[in-house]
Write an enzyme that holds these catalytic residues in place. Structure first.
Site, mmCIF file in Angstrom:
data_model
loop_
_atom_site.group_PDB
_atom_site.id
_atom_site.type_symbol
_atom_site.label_atom_id
_atom_site.label_comp_id
_atom_site.label_asym_id
_atom_site.label_seq_id
_atom_site.Cartn_x
_atom_site.Cartn_y
_atom_site.Cartn_z
ATOM 1 C CB CYS A 172 -19.307 33.718 17.229
ATOM 2 S SG CYS A 172 -19.747 31.963 17.120
ATOM 3 C CG HIS B 273 -18.346 33.370 21.824
ATOM 4 N ND1 HIS B 273 -19.353 34.244 21.488
ATOM 5 C CD2 HIS B 273 -18.614 32.207 21.187
ATOM 6 C CE1 HIS B 273 -20.217 33.641 20.682
ATOM 7 N NE2 HIS B 273 -19.790 32.404 20.488
ATOM 8 C CD GLU C 272 -18.917 37.044 23.554
ATOM 9 O OE1 GLU C 272 -17.854 37.178 22.897
ATOM 10 O OE2 GLU C 272 -19.808 36.235 23.240
#
Ligand code: MN
Length: 260
Positions: free
Chosen positions: A110, A212, A214
């Site tokens: 990001c 993202h 994660e």
């Protein structure tokens, strides 16, 4: 003596202000790195010693966050500009350049992708809804990440890692790359043309995504593969550095000296 198993590669993660804490990190980043077999360590944005830090690490993960100060890429802030931290900008740009110069594997996420682009001379869209529109929703005002699809470009490092032509990703950004830095190439795009991933063509150790991973790594092997890639490249780089060191002769006692 039998050699011990190689230790987990040390992955530097750029920490940032979060929930009022000036030195913090969303825990999912560390969780994904651990699951990939890496050892996460946090770099504080208050610390100017990025070069010394990077020398002790095996990989760098540039994390998400607020806007990069627009004056760093020749633009003026507008009403959409938010959460600018000049210390963090300077520290992360220095980290990115140091990691590339030293051949360390780098994954940008990001804001981390935007830092990489600005560090290498590119620019950003200040605000996607204003400049590109809302054909694809990249950020919801509800503060809940949105899902959208991205197309992975064939022949890229990213395509080799993900082994897919299209992935569904978790998105939370209102900025994106405008002018691509000369050293980078695009490796994924959204349906509205927004650049969603970049890499350095002649350097298989530098990769960044606008989304993202994660957020979804726990249930999506394609997203976890990005963290495995980072840790595996770190392990290979660590082995290369060890080989270099092992080529150096040991110091031996000179005539008249003894080792005790
Ligand atoms: Mn997006």
């Amino acid at each position: 003596m039998k050699p011990s198993a190689s230790p987990p590669p040390i992955v530097a993660l750029s920490a940032y202000e979060r929930n009022g804490e000036p030195f913090s990190l969303a825990p999912e980043y560390a969780g994904a790195v651990c699951r990939a077999g890496g050892l996460p360590v946090l770099f504080p944005p208050q610390c100017p010693g990025g070069l010394d830090f990077i020398r002790r690490c095996d990989a760098l993960l540039l994390t998400g966050g607020g806007d990069i100060s627009p004056d760093l890429y020749g633009a003026a802030a507008d009403e959409s500009t938010h959460a600018v931290h000049p210390d963090r900008d300077a520290a992360e740009i220095a980290l990115a350049r140091a990691a590339i110069a030293q051949g360390l594997p780098l994954l940008g996420i990001c804001r981390g992708m935007q830092v990489l682009n600005v560090a290498l001379g590119g620019t950003l869209h200040l605000d996607l809804p204003t400049t590109v529109g809302t054909h694809v929703c990249h950020r919801s005002t509800s503060h809940t990440p949105v899902l959208h699809s991205v197309e992975i470009l064939a022949g890229t490092t990213l395509a080799r890692i993900l082994r897919k032509k299209q992935v569904r990703i978790s998105s939370w950004h209102h900025q994106a790359i405008a002018v691509l830095a000369p050293a980078l190439r695009v490796s994924a795009q959204a349906a509205d043309g927004v650049i969603e991933a970049v890499e350095i063509p002649e350097n298989p150790d530098v990769l960044a995504v606008q989304w993202h991973p994660e957020h979804t790594y726990a249930d999506d092997p394609a997203q976890q593969a990005l963290f495995h890639w980072l840790v595996e490249r770190a392990r290979q780089g660590w082995a290369r550095r060890s080989d270099r060191n092992s080529g150096q002769p040991d110091t031996v006692a000179q005539p008249g000296e003894e080792c005790r």
